[in-house]
Motif scaffolding. Structure first.
Motif, short mmCIF file in Angstrom:
data_model
loop_
_atom_site.label_atom_id
_atom_site.label_comp_id
_atom_site.label_asym_id
_atom_site.label_seq_id
_atom_site.Cartn_x
_atom_site.Cartn_y
_atom_site.Cartn_z
N ARG A 163 -4.64 16.81 -8.13
CA ARG A 163 -5.87 17.40 -7.61
C ARG A 163 -6.21 16.82 -6.23
O ARG A 163 -7.38 16.58 -5.93
CB ARG A 163 -7.00 17.16 -8.60
N GLY A 164 -5.20 16.59 -5.42
CA GLY A 164 -5.45 16.13 -4.06
C GLY A 164 -5.55 14.63 -3.90
O GLY A 164 -5.71 14.14 -2.79
N HIS A 165 -5.51 13.86 -4.97
CA HIS A 165 -5.52 12.40 -4.86
C HIS A 165 -4.38 11.84 -5.71
O HIS A 165 -3.97 12.45 -6.70
CB HIS A 165 -6.86 11.81 -5.31
N LEU A 166 -3.86 10.70 -5.31
CA LEU A 166 -2.75 10.11 -6.04
C LEU A 166 -3.22 9.53 -7.36
O LEU A 166 -4.26 8.88 -7.43
CB LEU A 166 -2.09 9.01 -5.21
N SER A 167 -2.43 9.73 -8.38
CA SER A 167 -2.73 9.20 -9.71
C SER A 167 -1.45 8.57 -10.27
O SER A 167 -0.42 9.24 -10.37
CB SER A 167 -3.20 10.35 -10.61
N ALA B 64 0.00 13.79 -7.33
CA ALA B 64 -1.28 14.19 -6.72
C ALA B 64 -1.71 15.55 -7.28
O ALA B 64 -1.69 16.55 -6.58
CB ALA B 64 -1.16 14.24 -5.21
N ARG C 1 2.19 10.12 1.66
CA ARG C 1 1.28 11.05 0.99
C ARG C 1 1.25 12.38 1.72
O ARG C 1 1.28 13.44 1.10
CB ARG C 1 -0.12 10.43 0.91
N SER C 2 1.22 12.35 3.04
CA SER C 2 1.12 13.59 3.81
C SER C 2 2.40 14.43 3.72
O SER C 2 2.34 15.64 3.94
CB SER C 2 0.79 13.29 5.27
N ASP D 73 0.85 -1.19 0.00
CA ASP D 73 0.00 0.00 0.00
C ASP D 73 0.89 1.24 0.00
O ASP D 73 2.10 1.15 0.20
CB ASP D 73 -0.88 -0.01 1.26
N PHE E 219 3.57 7.98 -8.68
CA PHE E 219 2.30 8.64 -8.42
C PHE E 219 2.50 10.14 -8.29
O PHE E 219 3.50 10.58 -7.73
CB PHE E 219 1.70 8.15 -7.09
N PRO F 125 0.16 6.36 4.52
CA PRO F 125 -0.39 7.71 4.71
C PRO F 125 0.72 8.75 4.97
O PRO F 125 0.61 9.89 4.54
CB PRO F 125 -1.30 7.56 5.93
#
Length: 101
Positions: A72-76, A70, A43-44, A37, A68, A40
Protein backbone atom coordinates in the motif's frame (compact mmCIF):
# COMPACT_ATOMS: atom_id res chain seq x y z
CA UNK A 1 23.26 -16.08 -19.75
CA UNK A 2 24.54 -19.66 -19.81
CA UNK A 3 21.51 -20.83 -17.79
CA UNK A 4 19.07 -19.22 -20.24
CA UNK A 5 17.93 -16.28 -18.10
CA UNK A 6 19.57 -13.41 -20.00
CA UNK A 7 16.20 -11.93 -21.02
CA UNK A 8 14.69 -12.34 -17.51
CA UNK A 9 17.39 -11.17 -15.07
CA UNK A 10 19.41 -7.95 -14.85
CA UNK A 11 22.60 -8.06 -12.80
CA UNK A 12 23.81 -4.61 -11.83
CA UNK A 13 27.17 -3.82 -10.25
CA UNK A 14 28.32 -0.52 -8.77
CA UNK A 15 27.56 1.52 -5.67
CA UNK A 16 24.43 -0.25 -4.50
CA UNK A 17 23.21 2.74 -2.50
CA UNK A 18 22.58 4.74 -5.67
CA UNK A 19 19.91 4.36 -8.33
CA UNK A 20 20.95 2.40 -11.39
CA UNK A 21 21.10 4.06 -14.77
CA UNK A 22 18.56 1.93 -16.58
CA UNK A 23 14.88 2.42 -17.34
CA UNK A 24 12.12 0.46 -15.66
CA UNK A 25 11.48 -1.04 -12.28
CA UNK A 26 12.67 -4.23 -10.65
CA UNK A 27 10.42 -7.03 -9.39
CA UNK A 28 13.06 -8.06 -6.86
CA UNK A 29 16.04 -6.27 -5.36
CA UNK A 30 18.47 -8.33 -3.26
CA UNK A 31 21.07 -6.44 -1.25
CA UNK A 32 24.14 -8.53 -0.40
CA UNK A 33 25.85 -6.23 2.10
CA UNK A 34 24.76 -5.19 5.59
CA UNK A 35 22.95 -1.84 5.58
CA UNK A 36 21.82 0.59 8.28
CA UNK A 37 18.79 1.70 6.24
CA UNK A 38 16.77 1.08 3.09
CA UNK A 39 18.15 3.36 0.38
CA UNK A 40 15.56 5.66 -1.23
CA UNK A 41 16.87 4.50 -4.63
CA UNK A 42 15.94 0.87 -3.87
CA UNK A 43 12.40 1.80 -2.91
CA UNK A 44 11.92 4.09 -5.91
CA UNK A 45 13.03 1.39 -8.36
CA UNK A 46 10.87 -1.42 -6.92
CA UNK A 47 7.96 -2.44 -9.14
CA UNK A 48 4.46 -2.63 -7.68
CA UNK A 49 4.17 -5.91 -5.80
CA UNK A 50 7.95 -6.35 -5.79
CA UNK A 51 10.22 -7.45 -2.95
CA UNK A 52 13.41 -5.96 -1.50
CA UNK A 53 15.58 -8.23 0.67
CA UNK A 54 17.98 -6.28 2.90
CA UNK A 55 20.35 -7.44 5.67
CA UNK A 56 19.66 -4.59 8.11
CA UNK A 57 21.96 -3.87 11.03
CA UNK A 58 19.54 -2.97 13.80
CA UNK A 59 20.75 -1.27 16.98
CA UNK A 60 24.37 -2.28 16.33
CA UNK A 61 23.60 -5.99 16.64
CA UNK A 62 23.73 -8.83 14.15
CA UNK A 63 22.12 -8.06 10.80
CA UNK A 64 18.64 -9.40 10.18
CA UNK A 65 17.77 -10.35 6.62
CA UNK A 66 14.34 -8.83 6.07
CA UNK A 67 12.23 -9.15 2.93
CA UNK A 68 10.08 -6.05 2.41
CA UNK A 69 7.04 -5.56 0.19
CA UNK A 70 5.13 -2.35 -0.48
CA UNK A 71 1.49 -3.42 -0.78
CA UNK A 72 0.00 0.00 0.00
CA UNK A 73 2.80 2.41 -0.85
CA UNK A 74 4.94 1.79 2.25
CA UNK A 75 7.46 -0.94 2.97
CA UNK A 76 6.33 -3.77 5.22
CA UNK A 77 8.69 -6.47 6.51
CA UNK A 78 7.26 -9.95 6.03
CA UNK A 79 9.81 -12.01 8.02
CA UNK A 80 13.22 -11.76 9.65
CA UNK A 81 16.26 -14.04 9.93
CA UNK A 82 19.59 -13.43 11.67
CA UNK A 83 22.41 -13.35 9.13
CA UNK A 84 25.96 -12.13 8.61
CA UNK A 85 27.10 -9.77 5.86
CA UNK A 86 29.93 -7.32 5.36
CA UNK A 87 28.76 -3.71 5.77
CA UNK A 88 27.99 -1.44 2.83
CA UNK A 89 30.84 0.65 1.47
CA UNK A 90 30.59 3.90 -0.47
CA UNK A 91 27.70 6.39 -0.28
CA UNK A 92 25.56 4.24 2.06
CA UNK A 93 28.28 3.31 4.53
CA UNK A 94 28.02 4.18 8.18
CA UNK A 95 30.71 3.62 10.74
CA UNK A 96 29.71 0.95 13.18
CA UNK A 97 29.42 2.24 16.74
CA UNK A 98 32.03 0.82 19.10
CA UNK A 99 32.59 0.77 22.83
CA UNK A 100 36.10 0.86 24.32
CA UNK A 101 36.69 -1.71 27.07
Amino acid sequence: RDAGYADKVAVVTGDGWCAVDRPGSFDAIIITAGSWDVAPAWRSQLAAGGTIVVPLRLHGGWPRSIPFRAPRGHLSGISSQTCGFVPLQGAGSLLEPSVAF
